[in-house]
Design a protein around this motif. Structure first.
Motif, PDB file in Angstrom:
ATOM      1  N   PRO A  89     -10.840  42.983  80.497  1.00  0.00           N
ATOM      2  CA  PRO A  89      -9.923  42.576  81.571  1.00  0.00           C
ATOM      3  C   PRO A  89      -8.490  42.602  81.054  1.00  0.00           C
ATOM      4  CG  PRO A  89     -11.056  40.670  80.674  1.00  0.00           C
ATOM      5  CD  PRO A  89     -11.719  41.871  80.072  1.00  0.00           C
ATOM      6  N   TRP A  90      -7.619  43.273  81.788  1.00  0.00           N
ATOM      7  CA  TRP A  90      -6.273  43.452  81.227  1.00  0.00           C
ATOM      8  C   TRP A  90      -5.168  42.986  82.149  1.00  0.00           C
ATOM      9  CZ3 TRP A  90      -2.858  46.940  83.604  1.00  0.00           C
ATOM     10  CH2 TRP A  90      -3.430  47.742  84.606  1.00  0.00           C
ATOM     11  N   ARG A  91      -5.457  42.799  83.444  1.00  0.00           N
ATOM     12  CA  ARG A  91      -4.377  42.401  84.342  1.00  0.00           C
ATOM     13  C   ARG A  91      -3.957  40.965  84.120  1.00  0.00           C
ATOM     14  NH1 ARG A  91      -2.171  45.372  88.109  1.00  0.00           N
ATOM     15  NH2 ARG A  91      -3.183  47.344  88.540  1.00  0.00           N
ATOM     16  N   TRP A  92      -2.661  40.732  84.262  1.00  0.00           N
ATOM     17  CA  TRP A  92      -2.148  39.397  84.020  1.00  0.00           C
ATOM     18  C   TRP A  92      -2.660  38.434  85.076  1.00  0.00           C
ATOM     19  CZ3 TRP A  92       0.467  35.202  85.737  1.00  0.00           C
ATOM     20  CH2 TRP A  92       0.940  34.333  84.748  1.00  0.00           C
ATOM     21  N   GLU A  93      -3.162  37.301  84.583  1.00  0.00           N
ATOM     22  CA  GLU A  93      -3.636  36.267  85.501  1.00  0.00           C
ATOM     23  C   GLU A  93      -3.283  34.942  84.866  1.00  0.00           C
ATOM     24  OE1 GLU A  93      -7.893  36.001  86.933  1.00  0.00           O
ATOM     25  OE2 GLU A  93      -7.661  38.118  86.440  1.00  0.00           O
ATOM     26  N   GLN A  94      -2.841  33.997  85.662  1.00  0.00           N
ATOM     27  CA  GLN A  94      -2.496  32.693  85.115  1.00  0.00           C
ATOM     28  C   GLN A  94      -3.702  32.102  84.392  1.00  0.00           C
ATOM     29  OE1 GLN A  94       0.817  31.255  85.954  1.00  0.00           O
ATOM     30  NE2 GLN A  94       0.241  30.246  84.074  1.00  0.00           N
ATOM     31  N   GLY A  95      -3.489  31.739  83.111  1.00  0.00           N
ATOM     32  CA  GLY A  95      -4.518  31.023  82.381  1.00  0.00           C
ATOM     33  C   GLY A  95      -5.720  31.847  81.957  1.00  0.00           C
ATOM     34  N   ASN A  96      -5.681  33.140  82.115  1.00  0.00           N
ATOM     35  CA  ASN A  96      -6.799  33.974  81.678  1.00  0.00           C
ATOM     36  C   ASN A  96      -6.663  34.257  80.187  1.00  0.00           C
ATOM     37  OD1 ASN A  96      -8.631  35.962  81.090  1.00  0.00           O
ATOM     38  ND2 ASN A  96      -8.368  37.009  83.049  1.00  0.00           N
ATOM     39  N   VAL A  97      -7.605  33.709  79.398  1.00  0.00           N
ATOM     40  CA  VAL A  97      -7.492  33.836  77.949  1.00  0.00           C
ATOM     41  C   VAL A  97      -7.900  35.239  77.498  1.00  0.00           C
ATOM     42  CG1 VAL A  97      -8.152  32.840  75.756  1.00  0.00           C
ATOM     43  CG2 VAL A  97      -8.010  31.394  77.780  1.00  0.00           C
ATOM     44  N   LEU A  98      -8.938  35.777  78.140  1.00  0.00           N
ATOM     45  CA  LEU A  98      -9.446  37.098  77.736  1.00  0.00           C
ATOM     46  C   LEU A  98      -8.353  38.150  77.818  1.00  0.00           C
ATOM     47  CD1 LEU A  98     -13.019  37.372  79.234  1.00  0.00           C
ATOM     48  CD2 LEU A  98     -12.325  36.989  76.878  1.00  0.00           C
ATOM     49  N   MET A  99      -7.626  38.124  78.937  1.00  0.00           N
ATOM     50  CA  MET A  99      -6.623  39.158  79.152  1.00  0.00           C
ATOM     51  C   MET A  99      -5.527  39.118  78.093  1.00  0.00           C
ATOM     52  SD  MET A  99      -3.679  37.892  80.873  1.00  0.00           S
ATOM     53  CE  MET A  99      -2.673  37.042  80.373  1.00  0.00           C
ATOM     54  N   LYS A 100      -5.295  37.925  77.530  1.00  0.00           N
ATOM     55  CA  LYS A 100      -4.287  37.819  76.467  1.00  0.00           C
ATOM     56  C   LYS A 100      -4.684  38.635  75.244  1.00  0.00           C
ATOM     57  CE  LYS A 100      -1.514  33.844  77.203  1.00  0.00           C
ATOM     58  NZ  LYS A 100      -1.945  32.529  77.667  1.00  0.00           N
ATOM     59  N   TRP A 101      -5.993  38.854  75.066  1.00  0.00           N
ATOM     60  CA  TRP A 101      -6.465  39.558  73.878  1.00  0.00           C
ATOM     61  C   TRP A 101      -6.481  41.067  74.056  1.00  0.00           C
ATOM     62  CZ3 TRP A 101      -7.048  37.930  69.083  1.00  0.00           C
ATOM     63  CH2 TRP A 101      -7.012  36.546  68.873  1.00  0.00           C
ATOM     64  N   TYR A 102      -6.156  41.528  75.252  1.00  0.00           N
ATOM     65  CA  TYR A 102      -6.274  42.961  75.516  1.00  0.00           C
ATOM     66  C   TYR A 102      -5.404  43.783  74.557  1.00  0.00           C
ATOM     67  CZ  TYR A 102      -6.428  47.332  78.145  1.00  0.00           C
ATOM     68  OH  TYR A 102      -6.607  48.641  78.518  1.00  0.00           O
ATOM     69  N   THR A 103      -4.119  43.468  74.542  1.00  0.00           N
ATOM     70  CA  THR A 103      -3.207  44.247  73.694  1.00  0.00           C
ATOM     71  C   THR A 103      -3.516  44.089  72.201  1.00  0.00           C
ATOM     72  OG1 THR A 103      -1.505  44.185  75.383  1.00  0.00           O
ATOM     73  CG2 THR A 103      -0.781  44.605  73.142  1.00  0.00           C
ATOM     74  N   PRO A 104      -3.724  42.845  71.716  1.00  0.00           N
ATOM     75  CA  PRO A 104      -4.091  42.732  70.294  1.00  0.00           C
ATOM     76  C   PRO A 104      -5.346  43.539  69.942  1.00  0.00           C
ATOM     77  CG  PRO A 104      -3.507  40.598  71.149  1.00  0.00           C
ATOM     78  CD  PRO A 104      -3.482  41.524  72.317  1.00  0.00           C
ATOM     79  N   LEU A 105      -6.353  43.485  70.810  1.00  0.00           N
ATOM     80  CA  LEU A 105      -7.588  44.212  70.496  1.00  0.00           C
ATOM     81  C   LEU A 105      -7.347  45.716  70.463  1.00  0.00           C
ATOM     82  CD1 LEU A 105     -10.287  42.190  72.426  1.00  0.00           C
ATOM     83  CD2 LEU A 105     -10.048  42.475  69.960  1.00  0.00           C
ATOM     84  N   LEU A 106      -6.564  46.205  71.427  1.00  0.00           N
ATOM     85  CA  LEU A 106      -6.252  47.637  71.415  1.00  0.00           C
ATOM     86  C   LEU A 106      -5.531  48.009  70.126  1.00  0.00           C
ATOM     87  CD1 LEU A 106      -5.032  48.685  74.969  1.00  0.00           C
ATOM     88  CD2 LEU A 106      -7.301  48.818  73.961  1.00  0.00           C
ATOM     89  N   GLY A 107      -4.540  47.197  69.763  1.00  0.00           N
ATOM     90  CA  GLY A 107      -3.764  47.498  68.562  1.00  0.00           C
ATOM     91  C   GLY A 107      -4.630  47.502  67.327  1.00  0.00           C
ATOM     92  N   ILE A 108      -5.493  46.505  67.233  1.00  0.00           N
ATOM     93  CA  ILE A 108      -6.312  46.394  66.021  1.00  0.00           C
ATOM     94  C   ILE A 108      -7.312  47.550  65.934  1.00  0.00           C
ATOM     95  CG2 ILE A 108      -8.084  44.994  64.924  1.00  0.00           C
ATOM     96  CD1 ILE A 108      -6.428  42.540  66.019  1.00  0.00           C
ATOM     97  N   THR A 109      -7.982  47.861  67.042  1.00  0.00           N
ATOM     98  CA  THR A 109      -8.959  48.951  66.956  1.00  0.00           C
ATOM     99  C   THR A 109      -8.258  50.291  66.748  1.00  0.00           C
ATOM    100  OG1 THR A 109      -8.966  48.920  69.369  1.00  0.00           O
ATOM    101  CG2 THR A 109     -10.832  47.901  68.265  1.00  0.00           C
ATOM    102  N   LEU A 110      -7.148  50.487  67.444  1.00  0.00           N
ATOM    103  CA  LEU A 110      -6.414  51.752  67.253  1.00  0.00           C
ATOM    104  C   LEU A 110      -5.902  51.860  65.826  1.00  0.00           C
ATOM    105  CD1 LEU A 110      -5.295  54.254  68.662  1.00  0.00           C
ATOM    106  CD2 LEU A 110      -3.227  52.970  69.148  1.00  0.00           C
ATOM    107  N   GLY A 111      -5.340  50.738  65.337  1.00  0.00           N
ATOM    108  CA  GLY A 111      -4.811  50.738  63.976  1.00  0.00           C
ATOM    109  C   GLY A 111      -5.889  51.029  62.952  1.00  0.00           C
TER     110      GLY A 111
END
Ligand code: FES
Lengths: 378, 534
Positions: A89-111
């Motif tokens: 889940p990547w769309r911004w939603e108030q208080g959604n914890v999962l979505m906060k991890w979208y960019t870090p996870l992409l960066g880490i796996t891509l890196g």
């Protein structure tokens, strides 16, 4: 130019003449052919040693396994990246914890994908390929003498042929005629950009300038909040402050970036000091600021005279206004003169009054120039 | 019909010949793949800059597909609820969309920003390497000049890029930039109003910065980087002194295959690190800053690191205003000196340095061998002086944060910076100079007396002394060759090299690395007994 001959062993690789090699000769190995090819470029492979003296040794196998493992990890992280990219889940939603991890996870796996590709290639190259030491000759000092002379003579000859020396008028006329051409090229590029900074007296006026009405009178500009509502003296308690904007259309927008003003309600004793100093003036101003205050209300331009940041940090105890950009400090109770930091000029003061309906207005525009300093400020 | 037999093994050769007939690439290609490159870890620093630039181009191209370089006012109605309904420029709104409404857009934005920081960092570190090892000397002055230009153009690229989102922070930066231009005597107001098309902020600056940032500046960067690399290729890389290495040769590995493979691997590693940084560390969260409003700023807003030294110099500058009492009166504001004059010096001085040094040393020779910093104490000390100057400025650029963290008064921090800026560089010069001389002397001592063995002997008269292993034969003094002098016994092979390997020792430890990449030293025919000399 004389050619040097090469020793047959190729040790003398100063010369660029290589020992010819027959590339179809089955008796020479491919490596010997490579060596010969290198020699053609003045390169001598002096040391070439496989990493593993015996083929298929234990270390070699381990290295092979390590590199293979890295490639497999590339596949793993790469797949993880794609799966996360699609499914997380990547769309911004108030208080959604999962979505906060979208960019870090992409960066880490891509890196990690890229890193493991890099490590795999590096290990392959460094640990599995033979070590080598090659020596190549440099040929510093530019082109051979012959070439230098050839070019020099040719150029000199061409200059002679043009005959500017013999026909000076031609040279002069060409220079005189071509000089404006440079301007011809520059004019459309530069000319379109040039804009007179003094059109409409824009450097010296702000949104606070009273508006001339059709009937010949002038309308003073109200002090308003960001939403355009006017302000009464009662709206700011003693010791308080408020950012105000000119009460004109778009007064709070960036179209009037030089107009934001800080309205301060001083405590009575500070107000008295400020008024006394207003009467005294700063010595710089050619106009009197004696009646600029309204009661204990005082208003200064919020635009720092140093580089234009909003000087917005008001320290109540010391009555100093601090600009967060380069920490210039202005003394509110003394004409907002700079007391520390790189600013060299007081903040301009806005003359205050209250209109018939009880709202704050500016008696006139700023008398001093607002904002950062410039060459032709009088 | 007879079937033509296709011999697969000859296909590559055939295809190659076809290409060759048309383009004639074999001769230049031979030269390229045979080219020898010397190897040393410090030669990779420039590559980091190059590789992060490639990442910048790739991610940047992606960003342009979504960014709208316009200051037209719109009302935000994207996914990010806290800003919904806020009036803002289309540039800011589209930057928010890039962060919240484009799948994977935020990681691209953050990679772009991180790559820019890495790019500028690598340039600076690479230039320090070039400076301290004397790699800028003849014939490489032009490449040094191009390098310093690349820093300043990179600086402009960074600034224009940072300004594009038109958020609260970048608007403040733009405001300061306009004040800097305003401060230039005579032409300041004309220059500023020409760039902004009127009074700050106007309505066109984002579009102008956009074309500068995505076309003009990158084109310039690509051109300069190409020339830079072509010159490295043409002039061949410098190398450290060492066995077999002379001013007239290059000792190393051929371009193909090992060098190329390492480069490819290194590129992927750099890209990987940038992606990791971008994922793990949030950068420039524009949605927290809000749209730019002239009256609003948040404290402790820091520019990118490579701009901080200018911020610092601006903060430290005393309020010295020059009034010129002709006619209506003219002013040179204090901000002119630290932001226009100082960078002017900082641009010109490094570019001229190679010529100044050559002039002072009356040195017109071609230099392909690097120098160890300790062997040129004046230059090293000068370099450290510059580094100290730069660091004081960078720290002063964040002096409000430091003051806040450590509870020091801001004014004390400013004064400390002012005094430090004058005092620390000379101190750095002196200390560096002494250290260089000390290191030099130690090298010479080891060459004369040998390596410390750690073996303590007691003389008959009761004195203790340490046994030294001489490096030369028969107590002859060795001449210094400009490269690392072995100072430990295992460097001489006397104790056996240190074991390498993380979990278990790698089978065959490398030869004593007196000089990386040189032919291994033949083992001495007979091992001499450790002898003493004092
Ligand atoms: S802008 Fe206010 S101190 Fe520089």
């Amino acid at each position: 130019m004389t050619l040097q001959t090469t020793g047959s062993n190729g040790n003398d690789h100063k010369s660029s003449v290589p020992a010819e090699i027959d590339y179809d000769d089955p008796r020479t190995t491919r490596f010997e052919k490579v060596k010969a090819a290198a020699r053609q470029d003045g390169v001598e492979i002096v040391h070439y040693e496989p990493q593993f003296p015996e083929r298929g040794s234990k270390t070699e196998k381990r290295m092979t396994r390590t590199v293979s493992l890295m490639f497999l990890l590339v596949g793993l992280f790469g797949t993880a990246f794609v799966v996360l990219y699609i499914a997380w889940p990547w769309r911004w939603e108030q208080g959604n914890v999962l979505m906060k991890w979208y960019t870090p996870l992409l960066g880490i796996t891509l890196g990690l994908t890229a890193l493991f590709i890099g490590f795999a290639i590096l290990t392959w190259g460094k640990k599995l390929l033979p070590r080598e030491v090659s020596i190549q000759e440099r040929h510093d000092g530019g082109s051979p003498e012959g070439d230098r002379r050839a070019v020099g003579q040719t150029l000199a000859y061409m200059v002679e042929e043009l005959g500017v020396k013999r026909r000076p008028l031609l040279g002069l006329a060409a220079a005189a005629g071509l000089a404006p051409v440079a301007v011809v090229f520059a004019a459309p590029i530069v000319g379109g950009l040039i804009k007179n900074p003094h059109a409409d007296n824009q450097m010296f006026t702000t949104g606070w300038a009273p508006i001339k009405e059709a009937n010949g009178g002038t309308r003073l500009i109200r002090l308003t909040r960001e939403d355009g509502t006017p302000i009464r003296p009662g709206d700011v308690s003693a010791g308080g402050q408020m950012t105000v904007f000119p009460g004109i259309p778009g007064g709070a927008s960036n179209a009037h970036a030089d107009s934001p003003t800080l309205l301060i309600h001083l405590r009575p004793d500070d107000g008295a000091v400020a008024r006394a100093n207003n009467v005294k003036g700063t010595g710089h101003n050619k106009f009197s600021t004696a009646d600029f205050m309204y009661g204990d209300f005082i208003a200064y331009s919020k635009i720092c005279t140093h580089a234009g940041c909003p000087a917005s940090l008001y320290e109540q105890q010391t009555n100093r206004l601090l600009c967060p950009c380069h920490q210039s400090q202005f003394l509110i109770t003394d004409n907002a003169k700079p007391v520390f930091g790189p600013a060299s000029r007081s903040l301009p003061q806005l003359p205050l009054a209250v209109d018939d309906e009880g709202y704050f207005v500016a008696k006139s525009d700023y008398q001093a120039t607002v904002g950062p300093d410039f060459w032709e400020r009088p | 019909m007879k079937r033509r037999k296709i011999d697969v093994r000859t296909l590559p050769a055939k295809a190659g010949n076809e290409v060759e007939d048309r383009l004639g690439v074999a001769t230049p290609l031979r030269g390229i793949i045979n080219k020898v490159f010397p190897d040393h870890w410090s030669f990779l620093l420039g590559e980091i800059a190059l590789f992060s630039f490639i990442v910048l181009l790739l991610t940047g191209t992606f960003l342009t597909l979504f960014f709208e370089p316009s200051m037209k006012e719109v009302t935000y109605d994207g996914s990010y609820a806290p800003l919904r309904g806020v009036h803002m420029s289309a540039a800011y709104a589209s930057s928010l969309d890039l962060s919240f409404d484009v799948r994977g857009g935020l990681i691209m934005r953050q990679m772009h920003h991180w790559a820019a920081l890495v790019f500028m960092g690598a340039i600076v570190v690479h230039m320090l390497r070039i400076f301290f090892t004397g790699a800028f000397r003849k014939p490489r002055e032009v490449n040094w000049i191009i390098g310093s230009l690349l820093f300043w153009i990179g600086f402009l690229a960074g600034f224009t890029g940072y300004s594009l989102p038109d958020d609260g922070l970048s608007g403040t930066g733009l405001r300061i930039a306009s004040a800097i231009m305003l401060s230039i005597p005579l032409i300041g107001t004309w220059l500023t109003s020409s760039i902004f098309n009127g009074e700050f902020p106007g309505e066109i600056i984002i579009s102008r910065f956009f074309i500068a940032h995505v076309l003009l500046i990158p084109a310039l960067l690509v051109a300069l980087i190409s020339v830079h690399l072509a010159l490295v290729f043409k002039q061949k890389h410098t190398q450290w002194p060492g066995p077999g290495r002379t001013n007239n040769n290059v000792v190393g590995e051929r371009f193909f295959p090992r060098y190329t493979i390492k480069q490819a691997g290194f590129f992927m590693a750099v890209a990987g690190v940038i992606a990791l940084l971008a994922g793990a560390m949030q950068i420039n969260p524009i949605w927290l800053f809000g749209p730019y409003e002239a009256g609003v700023v948040s404290a402790a807003s820091q520019p990118d690191w490579y701009v901080m030294f200018l911020d610092g110099s601006t903060r430290l500058m005393p309020a010295w205003q020059i009034n010129i009492g002709i006619g209506n009166g003219y002013v040179i504001p204090p901000i002119f000196w630290p932001t226009v004059v100082l960078p002017g010096f900082l641009t010109m001085l490094p570019m001229l340095y190679p010529f100044i040094e050559a002039r002072l040393n009356r040195d017109n020779k071609i230099h392909n061998l690097l120098q160890r910093p300790r062997d040129v104490p004046q230059r090293t000390a000068l370099g450290m002086m510059a580094v100290a100057f730069f660091l004081v400025l960078v720290l002063s650029g964040g002096n409000d944060v430091i003051a806040d963290k450590f509870n020091i008064s801001l004014n004390a921090m400013t004064w400390a910076g002012r005094i430090g800026l004058l005092l620390l560089p000379p101190i750095a010069y002196y200390v560096t100079y002494r250290i260089c001389l000390g290191l030099q002397q130690h090298d010479r001592e080891v060459l004369a007396h040998g390596v410390e063995t750690g073996i303590i002997r007691r003389a008959p008269d009761g004195r203790f002394y340490e046994v030294h292993q001489p490096l030369g034969h028969d107590h002859e003094e060795l001449e210094y060759a400009g490269w690392v002098v072995p100072k430990k016994m295992n460097r001489l092979g006397a104790l056996g090299p240190a074991l390498k390997g993380f979990f278990r020792p790698i089978e065959r430890p490398a030869e004593a690395p007196v000089s990386p990449g040189h032919p291994p030293i033949e083992p001495a025919p007979e091992r001499r007994e450790i002898e003493s000399k004092h």
